[in-house]
Design a protein around this motif. Structure first.
Motif, short mmCIF file in Angstrom:
data_model
loop_
_atom_site.label_atom_id
_atom_site.label_comp_id
_atom_site.label_asym_id
_atom_site.label_seq_id
_atom_site.Cartn_x
_atom_site.Cartn_y
_atom_site.Cartn_z
N ASP A 193 -0.31 20.61 9.79
CA ASP A 193 0.89 19.87 10.13
C ASP A 193 0.49 18.60 10.89
O ASP A 193 -0.68 18.33 11.11
N THR A 194 1.48 17.83 11.28
CA THR A 194 1.19 16.55 11.93
C THR A 194 0.34 16.73 13.17
O THR A 194 -0.62 15.99 13.40
N ILE A 216 -3.27 17.21 12.33
CA ILE A 216 -3.89 15.97 11.87
C ILE A 216 -4.26 15.09 13.06
O ILE A 216 -5.39 14.62 13.18
N MET A 217 -3.29 14.88 13.95
CA MET A 217 -3.54 14.02 15.11
C MET A 217 -4.66 14.60 15.98
O MET A 217 -5.52 13.88 16.48
N ILE A 264 7.91 8.22 15.38
CA ILE A 264 6.76 8.45 14.50
C ILE A 264 7.09 8.14 13.04
O ILE A 264 8.13 8.54 12.52
N GLY A 265 6.22 7.40 12.42
CA GLY A 265 6.37 7.10 11.01
C GLY A 265 7.22 5.88 10.72
O GLY A 265 7.23 5.39 9.59
N GLN A 266 7.94 5.39 11.70
CA GLN A 266 8.86 4.29 11.44
C GLN A 266 8.31 2.93 11.85
O GLN A 266 8.88 1.90 11.50
N TYR A 287 -1.96 6.28 8.70
CA TYR A 287 -1.15 6.48 7.49
C TYR A 287 0.08 5.58 7.46
O TYR A 287 0.44 5.02 6.45
N VAL A 288 0.73 5.54 8.62
CA VAL A 288 2.05 4.91 8.66
C VAL A 288 1.97 3.44 8.29
O VAL A 288 2.85 2.90 7.61
N THR A 326 -0.03 3.65 0.68
CA THR A 326 -0.12 5.05 0.28
C THR A 326 -0.98 5.26 -0.96
O THR A 326 -1.76 6.20 -1.02
#
Ligand code: SF4
Ligand code: SF4
Lengths: 441, 332
Positions: free
Chosen positions: B22-23, B26-27, B120-122, B264-265, B269
């Motif tokens: 999960d996230t 990864i982190m 996160i991700g934005q 990633y963000v 991709t």
């Protein structure tokens, strides 16, 4: 073989029951047989309350073209005909039978006489057979394609890529002869040149056993075992056709359009058995597993047995079940109650307690997409679930169509791999709805 | 009969099982991969480097926690992304950086760049990289005061006060613009016997961490490979093999290529987009290094490519064709 493979994901196998020889379930007190166990029009009950029934007796049928008859799995007395909510949320008619434990076999059960292709198709329909790999499509229709003369290959889908499930694996170890009987019959009557058994590399004993059976019959030049990688989803129809024959089948197409007859290994084995014994489809070999089950095993159960009774035959629950699945964890359906009966296409019942296994099975709320691209590299068809989800949020039907969402087969690889736990496969399904709606306007 | 059955089961759409990654995992793995670089930094610059790192991590996590609390958003510090940002900020700063400046940098990264854009991700640009550039411009002196490393070839004659060293790229910029003005050998730069930011000095430590991430399939090798290869090729043109090695080992290329550009963000991709992104980073880095007025260009390169990422993604998405082509011998 130098052939390219489709993208796939490594899903933990959890094949806990692969070494458990299949047992037979004692006949339960009641069974509850659904009149809707196939894709297509449901059957109408042919029995009424108080009727005595025997094993193999026809108890439901319809004139509709896409349908398959339904037979009693037990001997006993019809207690009632009732409606019950099915797993799809609709209502089904069910024939409830109180068993007498004698398991008397109906006089109608006798080996079919097959002298022609027409006889063959008639026999297949009479057997009540539907696609047992999950689709429940009536087999007699599948085996009777409009372009039968253009079909040359038979692919037997023996990839059991769903975690936990080992019923097909056990079948290949215990009933290889029936599988080959079934293949020979289909290849004979539809006049096919080649047969392939697609089996994953993680079942070397099954591969060996099938090869032995093929060699013993002298069929080595006609029928081959095609060894697949042990990744998910090798057992999906379109993936299987690509991996075995290198043919790309699009959503909505039929294998026959590509000259292929494709059927699940359990379906084939049943057919082989039926042609010999005439005993219609009334029992199923299912894998019972999951953290809530006391004694996980493979067990042959009468169709219509309540899931609670089946679990009871496996030592009962050892912990309170929180989620019960019909089928595997990747594409199976969560059921709301274990009163649900076993249906023809069940190959597994998995009950999870969410104790210790919660991290993997109790799926948490989604968190923010980190744009990691894992969903994109997981998809066998190179779809872009992350982009599809964005276009779905914007309700952009044209973009969704351009992203080819209609090609998605809901295999769940993208949702499985997503570190943010986004329900991508589910989003795709709803996105398909958006595209369909836009197209119908 | 009523309670013979369990009728309160959880019903949800398939699949009913998720991968163990999960996230948070990864982190956490990325942070683990940065440990060798941090260890070299602490060894070379002393305990102050560790203090700065801890302060940055605590500040980032704290800012995100407070922001979520005040805005009544779901708490996200558990995903470790803020902690990773803090670690990356510290590794991108000189160890002598005053703590209050570091905290301002963390505020900029977490609140301005990340949370205000939606969490996160934005975010559009990489928080750590942007924070570094912000501090670099706003606190230029502090951000370019380089403490001497433990093993340094800078002699007292060159550097009489014995407090501040210089980065290899700094020496290049101040000298006559050739490798002759750099006192470190390429081997020093490779091992980390030089001045610079805490986390960027040792190419070998960063390589170990980066390869670990590739092996663990946390990052794709495409961006680091194309980024470093581009710098290498341009370095080759600039100053032969020595020049090429100098440019990939000096400054922030290794740290940037493996750990910042692969965010990633803020990176593309699809594989094709990653190639464009990596080459772009390399080219911009070298243009700034050779022609620009700043000695180092990695952060600016990544920032600029971050901004271009949505366009690269869009460009590649249109060219991607779903569904495999039939294999040889397939459809006739
Ligand atoms: S796998 Fe999940 S987090 Fe990663 S890009 Fe796809 S949707 Fe986003
Ligand atoms: S569910 Fe659909 S989009 Fe997701 S991996 Fe499977 S086919 Fe691809």
């Amino acid at each position: 073989m130098g052939q390219k493979h489709l993208n796939s994901v490594h899903v933990d196998h959890f094949k806990n029951t692969a070494a458990c020889a299949t047992e037979v379930m004692p006949i339960p007190e009641t069974v509850c047989i659904s009149m809707s166990q196939h894709i297509g029009a449901p059957c109408k009950p042919l029995v009424k309350k108080g009727d005595a029934v025997k094993v193999g007796q026809l108890i439901g049928d319809t004139d509709a073209f896409v349908s398959a008859p339904i037979h009693s799995s037990v001997s006993g007395t019809v207690k009632e005909i009732k409606t019950m909510r099915n797993i799809m949320g609709g209502n089904d008619q069910m024939v409830v039978i109180e068993t007498d434990g004698k398991q008397e076999v109906s006089e109608d059960v006798k080996p079919p006489v097959v002298d022609s292709f027409e006889d063959f198709i008639k026999a297949v329909r009479a057997s009540g057979l539907v696609g047992l790999g999950g689709a429940s499509f009536p087999t007699h229709i599948k085996l009777n394609p409009r372009n039968a003369d253009e079909c040359h290959d038979l692919i037997v889908n023996a990839a059991e890529c769903e975690p936990f499930i080992t019923s097909d694996h056990r079948l290949m170890l215990e009933n290889a002869d029936s599988i080959l009987d079934g293949m020979e019959a289909i290849m004979k009557w539809i006049d096919l040149d080649h047969g392939y058994l697609g089996v994953e590399s993680n079942k070397p004993d099954a591969i060996e056993n099938l090869n032995k059976e093929i060699a013993a019959r002298g069929l080595s030049d006609k029928i081959k075992v095609h060894v697949l990688r042990s990744t998910y989803p090798q057992g999906a129809e379109r993936v299987m056709i690509y991996e075995v024959l290198g043919k790309t089948m699009k959503a909505g197409e039929l294998p026959a359009q590509h000259g292929v007859i494709l059927s699940n290994v359990t379906t084939i084995a049943f057919l082989g058995q039926y042609l010999k014994t005439g005993r219609p489809l009334t029992t199923k070999r299912v894998t019972i597993d999951g953290s809530a089950v006391a004694n996980p095993k493979n067990i042959i159960v009468p169709i219509g047995a309540h899931i609670a009774d089946v679990i009871e035959a496996c030592g009962g629950y050892k912990a309170e079940p929180r989620k019960i699945l019909m089928g595997g964890p990747m594409m199976g359906r969560a059921i709301y109650s274990d009163e649900q009966p076993i249906v023809k296409n069940n190959n597994a019942i998995l009950a999870f307690a969410f104790e210790g296994d919660a991290k993997r099975f109790d799926i948490k709320e989604e968190t923010g997409c980190i744009k990691c691209g894992r969903c994109v590299s997981a998809c066998p068809f190179k779809l872009m679930p992350v982009s599809i989800a964005a276009a779905y949020d914007a309700k952009d039907a044209a973009k969704l169509d351009a992203l080819q969402v209609m090609q998605c087969m809901q295999c769940g690889s993208c949702s499985y791999i997503c570190p943010a736990r986004r329900p991508l496969a589910f989003i795709n399904q709803m996105a398909k709805g958006v595209v369909k709606e836009a197209q119908s306007k | 009969m009523a309670n013979k059955y369990h009728s309160n089961l959880v019903v949800s759409a398939s699949p009913h099982m998720v991968s163990p990654t999960d996230t948070t995992k990864i982190m956490g793995t990325v942070m683990l991969a940065l440990v060798p670089a941090l260890a070299v930094g602490v060894y070379q610059f002393g305990i102050r480097a560790l203090v700065l790192t801890v302060v940055c991590m605590v500040a980032c996590v704290g800012f995100e926690y407070l922001f979520n609390m005040i805005m009544k958003r779901e708490q996200t510090v558990g995903d470790l992304s803020a902690a990773l940002t803090g670690l990356l900020i510290a590794l991108n700063c000189p160890s002598s950086l005053p703590l209050n400046i570091a905290i301002v940098g963390c505020f900029c990264a977490i609140i301005v760049v990340k949370q205000l854009f939606g969490g996160i991700g934005q975010n559009v640009v990489n928080p750590a990289v942007t924070a570094r550039i912000f501090m670099f411009i706003a606190f230029a002196t502090e951000m370019t005061t380089w403490p001497l490393s433990r093993i340094s070839h800078v002699t007292e004659a060159v550097n009489p006060d014995g407090i501040t060293g210089a980065t290899a790229l700094g020496q290049l910029g101040h000298g006559d613009g050739t490798l002759a003005s750099v006192e470190y050998s390429n081997l020093d730069l490779f091992l980390g016997n030089c001045g610079g930011c805490i986390g960027e000095i040792s190419a070998i430590a960063l390589l170990i961490g980066g390869l670990f991430l590739i092996w663990k399939k946390i990052i794709s090798p495409i961006i680091p490979a194309t980024f470093i290869a581009t710098v290498f090729v341009l370095g080759l043109i600039w100053g032969g093999i020595d020049g090429a090695l100098f440019h990939i080992f000096a400054g922030g290329v290794m740290l940037g290529a493996f750990f910042c550009a692969t965010d990633y963000v803020t990176s593309p991709t699809l594989p094709m987009g990653k190639v464009i992104f990596g080459i772009g980073c390399g080219v911009i880095t070298m243009i700034i290094r050779i022609f620009g007025s700043y000695p180092e260009g990695v952060s600016f390169a990544i920032l600029l490519m971050n901004i271009l990422t949505p366009f690269i993604d869009n460009f590649c998405e249109k060219r991607a064709f779903p569904l495999p082509k039939p294999a040889k011998g397939g459809d006739k």
